[in-house]
Enzyme design. Structure first.
Site, PDB file in Angstrom:
ATOM      1  N   GLY A  51       8.052  31.079  16.149  1.00  0.00           N
ATOM      2  CA  GLY A  51       8.430  32.188  17.025  1.00  0.00           C
ATOM      3  C   GLY A  51       7.818  33.506  16.592  1.00  0.00           C
ATOM      4  O   GLY A  51       7.160  34.198  17.377  1.00  0.00           O
TER       5      GLY A  51
ATOM      6  N   ARG B 108       6.745  29.428  29.420  1.00  0.00           N
ATOM      7  CA  ARG B 108       7.153  28.024  29.522  1.00  0.00           C
ATOM      8  C   ARG B 108       7.016  27.495  30.943  1.00  0.00           C
ATOM      9  O   ARG B 108       6.669  26.326  31.141  1.00  0.00           O
ATOM     10  CB  ARG B 108       8.586  27.865  29.029  1.00  0.00           C
ATOM     11  CG  ARG B 108       8.641  27.936  27.517  1.00  0.00           C
ATOM     12  CD  ARG B 108      10.013  27.683  26.978  1.00  0.00           C
ATOM     13  NE  ARG B 108       9.921  27.354  25.554  1.00  0.00           N
ATOM     14  CZ  ARG B 108      10.924  27.435  24.706  1.00  0.00           C
ATOM     15  NH1 ARG B 108      12.111  27.823  25.124  1.00  0.00           N
ATOM     16  NH2 ARG B 108      10.752  27.113  23.441  1.00  0.00           N
TER      17      ARG B 108
ATOM     18  N   LYS C 206      11.753  33.339   4.019  1.00  0.00           N
ATOM     19  CA  LYS C 206      12.372  32.643   2.895  1.00  0.00           C
ATOM     20  C   LYS C 206      11.774  31.278   2.607  1.00  0.00           C
ATOM     21  O   LYS C 206      11.466  30.520   3.523  1.00  0.00           O
ATOM     22  CB  LYS C 206      13.853  32.424   3.198  1.00  0.00           C
ATOM     23  CG  LYS C 206      14.676  33.692   3.123  1.00  0.00           C
ATOM     24  CD  LYS C 206      16.105  33.335   3.438  1.00  0.00           C
ATOM     25  CE  LYS C 206      17.046  34.473   3.125  1.00  0.00           C
ATOM     26  NZ  LYS C 206      18.434  34.031   3.355  1.00  0.00           N
TER      27      LYS C 206
ATOM     28  N   GLY D  30      11.170  25.020  16.962  1.00  0.00           N
ATOM     29  CA  GLY D  30      11.779  23.966  16.128  1.00  0.00           C
ATOM     30  C   GLY D  30      10.941  22.697  16.050  1.00  0.00           C
ATOM     31  O   GLY D  30      10.771  22.119  14.979  1.00  0.00           O
TER      32      GLY D  30
END
Ligand code: ADP
Ligand code: MG
Length: 395
Positions: free
Chosen positions: A353, A38, A195, A376
């Site tokens: 991720g 980052r 999931k 996100g």
């Protein structure tokens, strides 16, 4: 192409104070930065502005502090940031910030204290926006990964000062636009991971936009169960088989081909190289077995499908890739995608991720067209949501 201002529209910035929102929230251990990805992403924008004689004031957050605390101070990343930037970076505390900023010279770079030390940052409080805005003349948002949040430093400031996208933000937005906004067809999407419930909105958004929807990982089990396949002890959300059916129907209406595996890699226990390991047809999974990866025949069929596509967007590993050999399908398909990208026949964009970790494990992250580390924000973009930090930059 969405129309947002970039550094090319800034004009003469010499002597101007430019507030630049970066994401410097790097992983740390024992007070040291352990992964500077980052920090490196922030370099092009900061270096360009400083070289043009701007007074560069970097805004960033560290963690989720409830109250100001030294373990959340941006002072902790200042030295590492200075190293990757290759020029001095001054740390400025909020107390006396105006006076400290007034001392800076054109070309100087300063890192302001954690934006989240103000309770109103996350509430997008106008008083906090004003406090930031008073320090600068112009605002540059370079933090795509924080753009899904409407905070004072990620959204509010764009309305208080002339606002521009930084180089990393620009690169990310262009890559995402090429992958899903206005892609070359046919388009394939790989959606994997654990999931269905965490990615329902992603699946619903993609079926209407892509030509091939490739479902892998634990979520494939729920879709297989919806098709009447007995999945044994596999991770499976049996309560979501109705939802899986709806997604099949939506895909059919949109002429999107849904790919589920023909063969799978199973074991009776979840461990590295377990003795019970075997590969079988999806219809042959025993009651005490669990599906931990998709099989080699499935991977071959998916590779053939990718060869017919021009664009690929990928989120989620195809198997439990952290545990060998359940990384085999993810690694193999990632290498195919990387090779097609290098040949120039595929635009490949990936994010998430675990997906980024899996592509690094396969050694192909650099061979994809673009790999987003945004987490996100990347997922919300895959869901078709408008990101407030991006929307605020639009002309
Ligand atoms: P990302 O972080 O890229 O968005 P996810 O967090 O959705 O991806 O999913 C990654 C996780 O899914 C990994 O921890 C992986 O082990 C798990 N997973 C993938 N396939 C399976 C499977 N068949 N059974 C259990 N877990 C799986
Ligand atoms: Mg994950």
């Amino acid at each position: 192409m969405p129309d947002f201002r970039t550094l090319d529209d800034l004009g003469d910035v010499a002597g101007k104070r430019v507030l630049v929102r970066e994401d410097l929230n790097a992983p740390m251990a024992g007070g040291e930065v352990t992964d500077d990805t980052r920090l490196r992403a922030a370099v092009p924008t900061i270096a360009e502005l400083a070289d043009k004689g701007a007074i560069v004031l970097v805004l960033a957050h560290i963690g989720r502090p409830k109250v100001p605390a030294p373990e959340y101070s941006t002072a902790l990343v200042t030295r590492a940031f200075q190293e990757v930037l290759g020029r001095p970076v001054r740390y400025i505390d909020w107390e006396g910030a105006a006076a400290a900023v007034a001392m800076l010279q054109p070309g100087d770079v300063a890192l302001l204290e954690n934006t989240r030390f103000f309770g109103g940052e996350e509430r997008n409080d106008p008083a906090v926006v004003q406090r930031f805005a008073a320090l600068g003349d112009l605002y540059v948002n370079d933090a795509f990964s924080a753009a899904h949040r409407a905070h004072a430093s990620t959204e509010g400031l764009a309305h208080a000062l002339p606002a521009y996208a930084g180089r990393s933000m620009e690169k990310e937005l262009k890559a995402l636009e090429k992958a899903l906004g206005n892609p070359e067809r046919p388009v394939a999407a790989v959606v994997g991971g654990a999931k269905v419930s965490t990615k329902l909105d992603v699946l619903r958004h993609l079926v209407a936009r892509v030509d091939h929807l490739i479902i892998g990982g634990g979520m494939a089990n729920t879709f297989l169960a919806a098709r009447g396949v007995a999945v044994g002890k596999s991770l499976c959300e049996h309560d979501l088989t109705g939802t899986a059916e709806e997604i099949f129907e939506a895909a059919e209406r949109a002429s999107c081909t849904v790919h589920l595996p023909y063969d799978v890699v199973v074991a009776t226990e979840f461990a590295a190289n377990p003795p019970s390991l075997r590969t079988c047809n999806v219809h042959e999974v025993a009651a005490d077995e669990m599906i931990l990866d998709i099989g080699p025949a499935a991977v071959e069929a998916l590779a053939d499908a990718l060869k017919t596509c021009r664009t690929l967007v990928w989120n989620g590993p195809l198997g439990a890739f952290e545990t060998p050999p359940f990384d085999a399908a993810t690694v193999a398909l990632a290498r195919t995608a990387a090779a097609l990208t290098q040949e120039g026949s595929l635009v490949s964009v990936a994010g998430g991720g675990d997906t980024v970790a899996a592509l690094n494990q396969a050694g192909v992250a650099d061979d994809f067209t673009f790999v987003s580390t945004a987490g996100g924000a990347f997922l919300e973009w895959m869901e078709g949501k408008e990101l407030p930090g991006v929307a605020a930059l639009m002309r």
